[in-house]
Design a protein around this motif. Structure first.
Motif, short mmCIF file in Angstrom:
data_model
loop_
_atom_site.label_atom_id
_atom_site.label_comp_id
_atom_site.label_asym_id
_atom_site.label_seq_id
_atom_site.Cartn_x
_atom_site.Cartn_y
_atom_site.Cartn_z
N ALA A 93 14.90 1.75 -3.00
CA ALA A 93 14.83 1.56 -4.46
C ALA A 93 13.84 2.52 -5.10
N ALA A 94 12.71 2.74 -4.46
CA ALA A 94 11.69 3.63 -5.03
C ALA A 94 12.20 5.07 -5.13
N GLN B 189 0.84 -1.21 0.00
CA GLN B 189 0.00 0.00 0.00
C GLN B 189 0.87 1.25 0.00
N ARG B 190 1.94 1.23 0.79
CA ARG B 190 2.83 2.39 0.85
C ARG B 190 3.47 2.65 -0.49
N LEU B 191 3.88 1.60 -1.18
CA LEU B 191 4.46 1.75 -2.51
C LEU B 191 3.42 2.30 -3.49
N ASN B 192 2.18 1.86 -3.38
CA ASN B 192 1.12 2.39 -4.23
C ASN B 192 0.85 3.86 -3.96
N GLY C 268 11.99 -1.68 8.50
CA GLY C 268 10.72 -2.22 8.05
C GLY C 268 10.17 -1.54 6.81
N ASP C 269 11.00 -0.83 6.08
CA ASP C 269 10.56 -0.14 4.86
C ASP C 269 11.52 -0.51 3.72
N PRO C 270 11.58 -1.80 3.37
CA PRO C 270 12.60 -2.26 2.43
C PRO C 270 12.44 -1.73 1.00
#
Length: 89
Positions: free
Chosen positions: A68-69, A35-38, A62-64
């Protein structure tokens, strides 16, 4: 950003990771990595083109997907990406 007049010629984004909320509040008390990536991808779509995004990321545990993003965002916009190591003062 798109509402600024004139548009900025550079953006310096200081963050600790991917967003935990989109335009509206999430329904539950927790938000998954997906969801966070979205939320991040939705926000990126709103950025006007042609503005370099320079990212300074101090990642949380906890935010792997964050590193990269944000690296891809900086690269795609001709910006810079910095993520200090844990032992950085």
């Amino acid at each position: 950003i798109s509402q600024l007049d004139p548009l900025p010629d550079n953006i310096f984004l200081i963050t600790d990771g991917l967003p935990t909320q989109g335009i509206s509040r999430p329904e539950g008390n927790t938000v998954s990595s997906r969801q966070r990536l979205n939320y991040f991808k939705s926000a990126v779509k709103m950025i006007p083109t042609g503005i370099p995004i320079n990212v300074l990321l101090w990642p949380m545990e906890g935010d792997p997907m964050a590193s990269a993003a944000f690296w891809r965002l900086a690269q795609a916009t001709a910006g810079s990406y910095i993520s200090p190591s844990k032992d950085w003062p």
